[in-house]
Motif scaffolding. Structure first.
Motif, short mmCIF file in Angstrom:
data_model
loop_
_atom_site.label_atom_id
_atom_site.label_comp_id
_atom_site.label_asym_id
_atom_site.label_seq_id
_atom_site.Cartn_x
_atom_site.Cartn_y
_atom_site.Cartn_z
N ILE A 3 -42.99 62.30 -18.34
CA ILE A 3 -42.23 61.29 -19.07
C ILE A 3 -43.20 60.65 -20.07
N THR A 4 -42.81 60.56 -21.32
CA THR A 4 -43.73 60.02 -22.34
C THR A 4 -43.30 58.64 -22.85
N SER A 5 -42.12 58.18 -22.46
CA SER A 5 -41.75 56.80 -22.81
C SER A 5 -42.19 55.91 -21.65
N ILE A 6 -43.35 55.30 -21.80
CA ILE A 6 -43.96 54.63 -20.65
C ILE A 6 -44.27 53.16 -20.91
N ASP A 7 -43.81 52.63 -22.02
CA ASP A 7 -43.99 51.19 -22.27
C ASP A 7 -43.02 50.78 -23.38
N TRP A 8 -43.17 49.57 -23.91
CA TRP A 8 -42.21 49.08 -24.91
C TRP A 8 -42.50 49.60 -26.31
N GLN A 9 -43.67 50.23 -26.51
CA GLN A 9 -43.93 50.90 -27.79
C GLN A 9 -43.20 52.23 -27.83
N THR A 10 -43.27 52.93 -26.70
CA THR A 10 -42.68 54.27 -26.66
C THR A 10 -41.21 54.23 -26.23
N TYR A 11 -40.77 53.10 -25.74
CA TYR A 11 -39.35 52.92 -25.40
C TYR A 11 -38.89 51.60 -26.01
N PRO A 12 -38.72 51.58 -27.33
CA PRO A 12 -38.38 50.30 -27.97
C PRO A 12 -36.96 49.83 -27.62
N ILE A 13 -36.82 48.54 -27.46
CA ILE A 13 -35.50 47.94 -27.21
C ILE A 13 -35.29 46.81 -28.21
N LEU A 14 -34.11 46.22 -28.11
CA LEU A 14 -33.73 45.10 -28.97
C LEU A 14 -34.78 44.00 -29.04
N ARG A 15 -35.10 43.58 -30.25
CA ARG A 15 -35.91 42.37 -30.45
C ARG A 15 -35.12 41.38 -31.31
N PHE A 16 -35.71 40.19 -31.49
CA PHE A 16 -34.94 39.10 -32.10
C PHE A 16 -34.49 39.37 -33.54
N ASP A 17 -35.22 40.24 -34.26
CA ASP A 17 -34.79 40.50 -35.65
C ASP A 17 -33.45 41.22 -35.71
N ALA A 18 -33.00 41.78 -34.58
CA ALA A 18 -31.73 42.50 -34.57
C ALA A 18 -30.62 41.71 -33.89
N VAL A 19 -30.93 40.49 -33.49
CA VAL A 19 -29.93 39.69 -32.78
C VAL A 19 -28.83 39.27 -33.76
N PRO A 20 -27.56 39.38 -33.33
CA PRO A 20 -26.45 39.04 -34.23
C PRO A 20 -26.45 37.58 -34.65
N ASP A 21 -25.66 37.30 -35.67
CA ASP A 21 -25.49 35.91 -36.08
C ASP A 21 -24.67 35.15 -35.05
N ARG A 22 -23.64 35.81 -34.54
CA ARG A 22 -22.89 35.14 -33.46
C ARG A 22 -22.11 36.12 -32.60
N ILE A 23 -21.90 35.68 -31.36
CA ILE A 23 -21.05 36.42 -30.43
C ILE A 23 -20.06 35.42 -29.85
N ASP A 24 -18.80 35.75 -29.91
CA ASP A 24 -17.77 34.86 -29.34
C ASP A 24 -17.06 35.60 -28.22
N VAL A 25 -16.93 34.92 -27.09
CA VAL A 25 -16.24 35.50 -25.95
C VAL A 25 -15.02 34.66 -25.64
#
Lengths: 742, 164
Positions: A667-689
């Motif tokens: 397995i070569t995805s062994i940290d957050w560099q090799t397995y990137p996930i959502l960070r704050f720059d991609a957070v939506p403007d709003r979510i309504d439930v």
């Protein structure tokens, strides 16, 4: 807890006239009916643990404890259960203390999984609390010589019309609550609720925001030492050589533990254990094998493996046939749970008894597995759930609990804390399985889907413990336990075929499940199981078909949706989003819509979204999402909103970014560099439930209902923005850019 | 033996100089808030404040902290007397599992110390190094905005009391 005292029902009934009164009480507000003639089933987990005192205890001083066999994972149900018990017992919220999963204290409710906590445990506590209240009233009626219907309860006491007052603590006698629950309960009228249905602050948050002891990671038992495991570099690797003499001389090191391919080191302090782990890893020589499939050819890898095929749904109406036909194939890669805190456990072996503090989702099944691994009787192994970092399914929790137990046995008398390193969590957690779906459908002259064909290829979606062979430590021991044969999870809930059967009504339909037994990568349950990809596929394809029919996507869904509660969430999400037919988004943006009822039997969820796509870079960003959810009777509206918000954000991360990577060996995805996930720059403007509450209706599990709809809603918005349909998850910047440029 | 100032108190620390601050806080000083997430400086769950700045304690060795002031979440307030940032996170119910939250709060606190009225874009940019897996981001953002307002009010009332 001692073995439960099995009281003979007749003795109980003879023993207290008051109890007889309670058993004859009304059924007017029962949550679940039963078919005529059948023995009525007790509601929720009362079916497996019928005694009321398995769920509620009242001490003579009036203290009330509610017990659940489920584990708080950050979903907030501990607070919801406290609300339920307080409401039905007529006591203040603060009067209840909730104890969660512990093999010595709580009922065996299996796993905390499948969005079952409210449905199983919440329903049990709801009914148990209502029945306990009736028992207390009956007891007071006997003492006061009054009819029960003349008594009321308030603030932890039964009150007579003349003002006489008996507290619950005064009323509760030795075995009063040690009776089996009745199938039906006299539940309070939802219109009178003061605690249920209201937003209550979560009981666990104050400690979490002030540095209190909140997690198993924070436990510090007297005399506790720290251990680290040296895992093999790849699946199936064999330890051929390991001279640990130098490691044993390192500062603070207490012991090196080796059992076959299982290798670990114990030290006094945590960083000493980490340094020793690194030294031990450097000393270990492994023989590896090149067994992994081709990561970029999962479509052919999965469909090429032997499968057990079953038709899980079929409907035929030869009078209806289609005119225009569409086919599409969708794929999902292996994906990680990716807990922020690597898995952790504390184990203590004293006098031939093992205690493990763990963030497992199933204390009883994990105890079974650990006992088998240690060749101990389950009775001498106790598992106590303590919160960990969010798990979103079967992550490393059970494995690290087994690691801790195996290591602690080698150092009797000392509590041993084991935490995995980041790369261990990423490489060794059981991943969410890869999936392939192939869809084919045609549209008739009236713009309706005339026939629908859906086929899904996937592994089992649960390799959870119960057997020792599911645990890494047991697989790696010299006397290794074999991995148990994988099994498809049965419908109606299903595993790889979860939500494969559409909730829409089509004249002709056929759904096939290709269950693949071989597991090239270690996999197990991840939030939503097959529902994530199946709903992504169905709801993407519904948009493709709406395009073929020249219909609006929302109207097209409603055209095929009969379920009135399903229609309600679709209409609510569309309305709150401001969905309009043929509405033109600003340049570079798109609108998307998707809907599902989780497992076709839990919560309903519809999500509308607006996505912006940068045509230069291919970067997609969710700008806003509007969700409508129907979870039946709502207990803590803010808790439910929090869950749905989280589901949308996490599913967005899976959908846009995430895939496990591997070469032919490791397995070569062994940290957050090799397995990137959502960070704050991609957070939506709003979510309504928006919640559609259904007072008096059964609880419908909601923790996973958003995963599929969020994925498809975003994919549909990207297609709307770009005019290009992406069918392979994740919908990465590169894939979007390539599609735009194609 | 080295003296380390944490939350205003001097502590004598008996650990190797290369020991990351995180383990000193958790193991030697028995503090819970800073969390091990990756040990690689990639996730932010170990974030603490050193001399007013957000620092990743998992990759900061003890030897670099001589003469510096370390602040952890425990040093800001308590359940009964919460700091504005803690009150804000409680009031916004800004946690699910909560494992990342202490790190989020410390980075936000460092931002508010140097920029008491940050814009939404500034908050997002500041929190970029910190990961949350439960998807609590919307609430975290709301909580930081709320904390800024609470601190502003607290400053205003403190100034009023001191006659400024």
């Amino acid at each position: 807890m001692n073995a439960p005292v099995i009281l003979d029902r007749r003795r109980v009934l003879q023993g207290g006239g008051a109890l007889i009164v309670s058993f004859s009480l009304g059924r007017a507000l029962a949550q679940e009916g039963s078919p005529a003639g059948a023995a009525p089933k007790r509601p929720g987990s009362l079916a497996v643990a019928p005694y009321l005192d398995s769920w509620l205890r009242i001490d003579a001083d009036g203290r009330i404890t509610a017990f659940t066999g489920k584990a708080e994972l950050g979903q907030g149900f501990k607070t919801a259960f406290q609300q339920i018990a307080a409401e039905q017992l007529d006591v203040p919220f603060e009067a209840i203390h909730v104890v969660t999963a512990d093999t010595q204290l709580t009922a065996n409710e299996g796993y905390t999984a499948g969005s079952h906590s409210m449905q199983d445990s919440g329903t049990a506590i709801l009914n148990a609390a209502a029945q306990v209240r009736e028992l207390l009233i009956a007891q007071a009626a006997g003492r006061l010589g009054l009819a029960a219907e003349n008594l009321r309860t308030e603030n932890g006491a039964v009150i007579a019309p003349d003002g006489r007052r008996l507290t619950y603590g005064e009323l509760v006698a030795a075995d009063l609550l040690h009776v089996q629950a009745q199938p039906q309960s006299k539940l309070k009228d939802p219109a009178s609720f003061k605690i249920m249905g209201h937003a209550v602050p979560r009981v666990d948050i104050p400690a979490k925001v002030t540095g209190g002891e909140a997690y198993v990671q924070d436990m510090r038992l007297s005399g506790m030492v720290h251990a680290r495991v040296v895992r093999p570099p790849s699946y199936g690797a064999q330890l051929v050589e390991c001279d640990s003499a130098a490691v044993e001389r390192l500062p603070g090191v207490l012991k090196v533990v080796r059992d076959g391919n299982f290798l670990a080191v114990i030290a006094n302090k945590e960083f000493q254990a980490i340094k020793a782990m690194n030294a031990l890893a450097a000393a270990a020589k492994w023989k590896e094998s090149q067994n992994l499939p081709k990561q970029d050819d999962l479509l052919n890898v999965l469909t090429g493996l032997p499968s057990q095929d079953s038709i899980i749904f079929e409907r035929s109406d030869p009078s209806v046939s289609g005119q225009k036909t569409l086919e599409a194939t969708y794929t999902r890669p292996y994906q990680s749970h990716g807990s922020i805190g690597p898995s952790c456990a504390v184990a203590h072996f004293v006098d031939d008894a093992m205690t493990v503090w763990t963030h497992t989702q199933g204390v009883y099944p994990d105890r079974q597995a650990i006992a088998e691994m240690l060749r101990m009787s389950p009775a001498s192994v106790r598992l106590i759930h303590v919160e960990g970092s969010g798990c979103y399914g079967h992550n490393g929790a059970d494995d690290v609990a087994a690691d801790a137990a195996l290591i602690a046995r080698a150092l009797p008398g000392r509590p041993v804390r084991v935490q995995w390193m980041r790369e261990q969590e990423h490489a060794w957690e059981p991943f969410g399985p890869a999936m392939v779906t192939k869809l084919k459908a045609s549209i008739d002259g009236g713009g309706r889907i005339a026939d629908w064909n859906f086929a899904v290829w996937s592994n089992t979606h649960s390799m959870r413990p119960g057997n020792a062979g599911t645990l890494l430590a047991a697989q790696h021991m010299a006397q290794a336990f074999a991995v148990p044969p994988p099994k498809p999870l049965p419908l109606p809930e299903g595993g790889g075929d979860r939500n494969a059967i559409p909730l829409y009504t089509f004249a002709n339909a056929r759904v096939v499940h290709h269950f693949i037994a071989a597991m090239p990568l270690r996999i197990s349950a991840m939030r939503g199981l097959g529902a994530y990809h199946n709903v992504f596929s169905i709801e993407s394809f519904m948009d493709e078909l709406a395009g073929l029919a020249g219909a609006d996507p929302v109207e097209f869904r409603l055209r095929h949706l009969e379920d009135p509660r399903g229609r309600d969430v679709v209409e609510k999400a569309a309305q709150e989003f401001g969905w309009k037919q043929d509405r033109k988004p600003p340049p570079g943006r798109g609108y998307g819509f998707a809907f599902a009822r989780y497992k076709n039997l839990a919560a309903y969820c519809a999500i509308a979204s607006e996505v912006e796509v940068n045509s230069e870079t291919g970067r997609a960003r969710l700008l806003r999402a509007v969700a409508a959810v129907d979870s039946g009777q709502v207990v803590n509206p803010d808790g439910l909103t929090n869950q749905i918000e989280g589901a949308i954000m996490q599913s967005m991360s899976w959908t846009l970014y995430e895939s496990v990577s591997f070469d032919d060996t490791r397995i070569t995805s062994i940290d957050w560099q090799t397995y990137p996930i959502l960070r704050f720059d991609a957070v939506p403007d709003r979510i309504d439930v928006h919640i559609i509450n259904r007072p008096g209706q059964p609880f419908l599990g909601s923790g996973e209902t958003g995963q599929g709809p969020a994925a498809a809603s975003i994919a549909n918005a990207i297609a709307h923005a770009t005019g290009k349909r992406l069918r392979d998850l994740p919908l990465t910047r590169k894939r979007i850019k390539d599609a735009i440029d194609a | 033996m080295m003296t380390l100032k944490v939350n205003g108190q001097d502590n004598q620390i008996d650990a190797d100089p290369d020991t990351p601050l995180l383990y000193v806080l958790r193991d030697d000083l028995k503090l819970n808030a800073a969390k091990f997430g990756c040990g690689l400086g990639q996730c932010g769950s170990c974030t603490v404040i050193v001399d007013g700045k957000a620092v990743l304690s998992c990759v900061t060795p003890l030897v670099l902290l001589k003469g510096k002031q370390v602040t952890t979440l425990e040093g800001l307030g308590t359940v009964s007397a919460p700091a504005p940032i803690q009150r804000a996170f409680m009031e916004e119910q800004a946690a699910q599992c909560g494992y990342c939250i202490a790190g989020m709060m410390m980075r936000a606190q460092a931002l508010l110390l140097r920029n008491p009225k940050p814009t939404d874009a500034e908050i997002r940019a500041e929190l970029q190094p910190n990961l949350c897996r439960c998807g609590t981001h919307m609430r975290i953002l709301r909580a930081v905005h709320r904390a800024a307002r609470l601190m502003d009010t607290a400053d205003a009332s403190a100034n009023a009391r001191s006659g400024q």
